[in-house]
Design a protein around this motif. Structure first.
Motif, short mmCIF file in Angstrom:
data_model
loop_
_atom_site.label_atom_id
_atom_site.label_comp_id
_atom_site.label_asym_id
_atom_site.label_seq_id
_atom_site.Cartn_x
_atom_site.Cartn_y
_atom_site.Cartn_z
N PRO A 1 11.85 -5.80 40.46
CA PRO A 1 10.33 -5.98 40.39
C PRO A 1 10.33 -6.02 38.80
CG PRO A 1 10.72 -3.54 40.68
CD PRO A 1 12.19 -4.26 40.88
N ASP A 2 9.01 -6.58 38.52
CA ASP A 2 8.49 -6.76 36.98
C ASP A 2 8.09 -5.16 36.80
OD1 ASP A 2 8.95 -9.34 36.79
OD2 ASP A 2 7.07 -9.72 37.47
N LYS A 3 8.43 -4.67 35.63
CA LYS A 3 8.01 -3.26 35.21
C LYS A 3 6.55 -3.18 35.14
CE LYS A 3 8.70 0.00 31.51
NZ LYS A 3 7.07 0.35 31.38
N GLU A 4 5.89 -4.37 34.77
CA GLU A 4 4.30 -4.31 34.80
C GLU A 4 3.80 -4.01 36.20
OE1 GLU A 4 6.01 -6.64 33.33
OE2 GLU A 4 5.86 -6.23 31.45
N LEU A 5 4.52 -4.45 37.21
CA LEU A 5 4.04 -3.99 38.58
C LEU A 5 4.18 -2.63 38.99
CD1 LEU A 5 3.06 -5.05 41.57
CD2 LEU A 5 5.47 -5.49 41.95
N VAL A 6 5.52 -2.19 38.64
CA VAL A 6 5.84 -0.86 38.99
C VAL A 6 4.98 0.01 38.14
CG1 VAL A 6 7.67 0.88 38.84
CG2 VAL A 6 8.33 -1.36 39.44
N ASP A 7 4.72 0.00 36.78
CA ASP A 7 3.85 0.70 36.13
C ASP A 7 2.45 0.74 36.67
OD1 ASP A 7 5.92 1.62 34.37
OD2 ASP A 7 5.37 0.23 32.88
N GLY A 8 2.12 -0.68 37.09
CA GLY A 8 0.47 -0.49 37.63
C GLY A 8 0.57 0.17 38.85
N LEU A 9 1.51 0.32 39.83
CA LEU A 9 1.44 0.95 41.04
C LEU A 9 1.54 2.42 41.06
CD1 LEU A 9 3.75 -1.70 43.00
CD2 LEU A 9 1.20 -1.07 43.70
N THR A 10 2.39 2.76 39.82
CA THR A 10 2.69 4.19 39.68
C THR A 10 1.80 4.86 38.68
OG1 THR A 10 4.49 3.88 38.26
CG2 THR A 10 5.12 3.79 40.56
N GLY A 11 0.96 4.01 37.87
CA GLY A 11 0.30 4.45 36.82
C GLY A 11 1.14 5.10 35.67
N GLY A 12 2.29 4.19 35.51
CA GLY A 12 3.12 4.31 34.46
C GLY A 12 4.14 5.83 34.70
N ASP A 13 4.36 6.07 35.96
CA ASP A 13 4.87 7.43 36.15
C ASP A 13 6.50 7.35 35.62
OD1 ASP A 13 5.41 9.99 37.33
OD2 ASP A 13 6.50 8.99 39.10
N VAL A 14 6.85 8.42 35.21
CA VAL A 14 8.47 8.44 34.65
C VAL A 14 8.88 9.55 35.55
CG1 VAL A 14 10.09 9.14 32.96
CG2 VAL A 14 7.79 7.98 32.56
N PRO A 15 10.09 9.01 36.27
CA PRO A 15 10.82 10.09 37.11
C PRO A 15 11.36 11.32 36.49
CG PRO A 15 12.10 8.13 36.93
CD PRO A 15 10.76 7.89 36.31
N LEU A 16 11.34 12.45 37.17
CA LEU A 16 11.81 13.69 36.54
C LEU A 16 13.31 13.76 36.09
CD1 LEU A 16 10.05 16.41 38.97
CD2 LEU A 16 9.64 15.86 36.75
N CYS A 17 13.96 12.98 36.87
CA CYS A 17 15.48 12.99 36.32
C CYS A 17 15.52 12.22 34.79
CB CYS A 17 16.35 12.27 37.36
SG CYS A 17 15.76 9.97 37.70
N GLU A 18 14.49 11.47 34.67
CA GLU A 18 14.51 10.90 33.01
C GLU A 18 13.95 11.74 32.26
OE1 GLU A 18 13.01 6.88 33.01
OE2 GLU A 18 14.39 6.24 34.63
N ARG A 19 13.06 12.46 32.64
CA ARG A 19 12.33 13.35 31.74
C ARG A 19 13.66 14.41 31.29
NH1 ARG A 19 6.77 14.87 34.46
NH2 ARG A 19 6.14 12.42 35.40
N VAL A 20 14.45 15.12 32.37
CA VAL A 20 15.32 15.92 32.30
C VAL A 20 16.44 15.57 31.27
CG1 VAL A 20 17.17 17.37 33.32
CG2 VAL A 20 15.03 17.12 34.28
N LYS A 21 16.97 14.31 31.35
CA LYS A 21 17.64 13.77 30.39
C LYS A 21 17.26 13.79 29.09
CE LYS A 21 20.28 10.81 33.86
NZ LYS A 21 20.51 9.63 34.42
N LEU A 22 16.07 13.30 28.96
CA LEU A 22 15.52 13.32 27.67
C LEU A 22 15.18 14.76 26.69
CD1 LEU A 22 12.44 10.52 28.29
CD2 LEU A 22 14.61 10.35 26.79
N SER A 23 15.01 15.83 27.58
CA SER A 23 14.65 16.79 27.23
C SER A 23 15.96 17.43 26.89
CB SER A 23 14.14 17.79 27.98
OG SER A 23 14.96 18.08 29.17
N ILE A 24 17.33 16.95 27.22
CA ILE A 24 18.46 17.50 26.74
C ILE A 24 19.04 17.45 25.50
CG2 ILE A 24 21.09 17.58 27.20
CD1 ILE A 24 20.47 16.91 30.39
#
Length: 264
Positions: A241-264
């Motif tokens: 899907p288009d990223k814009e569609l996903v961001d619109g549906l989720t309010g730009g949500d970032v999954p926790l698995c990606e946040r954990v990787k970014l914090s390492i």
């Protein structure tokens, strides 16, 4: 938060004698191959997919007492895991086998570690989901009298710990404040509720979202498989899907698995 599969490791084997599970490789036909595999033989399951300098002699608390499915997956090297394609995902969902989905072994390891830490801090995964992901309070009371009547009763987020599937597939979770009636030993949705959810999914993602019907599929885990049982939810898979569609549906949500990787 998802489920794991009954599938056994593809090439490694698991030895659980006296509770000490290990991952082992089949013996080679010449000495050089055997020597190259020496470091991989009899590795405790908790050290599989872990760099040598980070391996431990004792099992981490978050990997103790795993169920047979998760033990089998975590005992498998990531290199032996095959990413699942969109046709495979469709086949599992249309045959209603959500139990066959599984995470990449190292992702499942991180999932268990994360859940263990969350329980220490928040008391339960449910408390964390409610307070930190949904912003809802107990008791959960829907505003509408019927499912999907009020937008406030629905929240769409990225799946925090998605399965080992094609990177073009976006996995969403739809959390709702109302209950969906289920039946049977496993807890399947009733025919009526299945129709209600299906109509909402088509309206939201096809009619309003503009996706082709063949690129949208949904499922609800059997009640017996749900990791968060106190808050009703079901899953949506979108192909490319288009990223814009996903961001619109989720309010730009970032999954926790990606946040954990970014914090390492």
């Amino acid at each position: 938060m998802g489920s794991t599969s009954d599938d056994p490791p593809m090439t490694s084997t698991t030895n659980t004698t006296n509770g000490n599970a290990t991952a082992s490789s089949p013996k080679g036909t010449n000495s050089s191959e055997e020597q190259s595999r020496k470091d991989e033989e009899y590795i405790p399951y908790w050290n599989v997919n872990v760099p040598p300098h980070l391996r431990t002699q004792t099992c981490p608390s978050y990997l103790l007492n795993l169920n047979p499915k998760d033990l089998s997956i975590i005992s498998t090297p990531d290199s032996h895991y095959e990413i699942e394609s969109w046709p495979t995902v469709l086949s599992k969902i249309r045959s209603y086998r959500p139990d066959l989905f599984q995470r990449i072994p190292s992702d499942l390891r991180r999932y268990h570690e994360f859940c263990y830490n969350i329980k220490q801090q928040y008391g339960s995964v449910m408390n964390f989901i409610l307070s930190q992901r949904l912003g809802w309070e107990h008791p959960i009371i829907p505003k509408g009298d019927e499912p999907f009547e009020c937008e406030e009763d629905v929240k769409i987020l990225r799946n925090d710990w998605p399965y080992g599937i094609d990177g073009k597939i976006v996995h969403l979770v739809v959390w709702v404040k109302f209950e969906l009636e289920a039946e049977g030993e496993k807890g399947d949705l009733t025919e009526k509720e299945t129709k209600v959810v299906g109509e909402w999914v088509r309206k939201k993602f096809v009619v309003e979202g503009g996706l082709e019907e063949g690129r949208v599929v949904w499922f609800r885990n059997w009640t017996c498989l749900k990791s968060v049982k106190s808050v009703e939810h079901f899953h949506i898979m979108l192909f490319d899907p288009d990223k814009e569609l996903v961001d619109g549906l989720t309010g730009g949500d970032v999954p926790l698995c990606e946040r954990v990787k970014l914090s390492i």
